[in-house]
Scaffold this active site. Sequence first.
Site, PDB file in Angstrom:
ATOM      1  CD  GLU A  25      -3.009  -0.223   2.448  1.00  0.00           C
ATOM      2  OE1 GLU A  25      -3.004   0.947   2.866  1.00  0.00           O
ATOM      3  OE2 GLU A  25      -3.673  -1.123   2.966  1.00  0.00           O
ATOM      4  CG  HIS A  71      -5.366   4.203   1.739  1.00  0.00           C
ATOM      5  ND1 HIS A  71      -6.499   4.912   2.053  1.00  0.00           N
ATOM      6  CD2 HIS A  71      -5.680   2.893   1.931  1.00  0.00           C
ATOM      7  CE1 HIS A  71      -7.453   4.069   2.449  1.00  0.00           C
ATOM      8  NE2 HIS A  71      -6.987   2.848   2.375  1.00  0.00           N
ATOM      9  CG  HIS A  73      -7.835  -0.618  -0.594  1.00  0.00           C
ATOM     10  ND1 HIS A  73      -9.188  -0.591  -0.316  1.00  0.00           N
ATOM     11  CD2 HIS A  73      -7.217  -0.113   0.501  1.00  0.00           C
ATOM     12  CE1 HIS A  73      -9.373  -0.079   0.895  1.00  0.00           C
ATOM     13  NE2 HIS A  73      -8.195   0.234   1.406  1.00  0.00           N
ATOM     14  CG  ASP A  84      -9.210   2.314   4.872  1.00  0.00           C
ATOM     15  OD1 ASP A  84      -8.058   2.290   5.324  1.00  0.00           O
ATOM     16  OD2 ASP A  84      -9.556   1.749   3.820  1.00  0.00           O
TER      17      ASP A  84
HETATM   18 ZN   LIG Z   1      -7.779   1.139   3.079  1.00  0.00          ZN
END
Ligand SMILES: [Zn+2]
Length: 123
Positions: A25, A71, A73, A84
């Site tokens: 990530e 961010h 995934h 999150d």
């Molecule tokens: Zn996430």
Amino acid sequence: MIIRGIQKDLLCLLLQMGRESHPNEFVALIRERDGIMDEVNLLPGTVGREDSASLMYDMMPLDTHVAGSVHSHPNGVLLPSDADVSFFPRTGRYHLIIGYPYRKQDWRCFTADGKPCKLEVVG
Ligand SMILES: [Zn+2]
């Protein structure tokens, strides 16, 4: 602060960052100007870390032009996880999630409460 859109160039850059970090990530801050997301700020030490969200919170700049976060995934799920949703409100109001395979449609924006939010792609 109302965010109306995101710069196309920025979106392309974020998708590229997702590709380059894969299978890890990445997480970063997004800044806005006049209601348009136009800049990404990487924070030192946050790339590819498991608990990047909490680390990022500690390093948040005091800056009113931080729109929120982005961010990736790597599993391709374009929905916020429980983690999150608990971290979103601490880092701003708008949060992008980009997912594998990082094509131009492989992203979503969410507000801090985890609800989907439409963003116009500009530029
Ligand atoms: Zn996430």
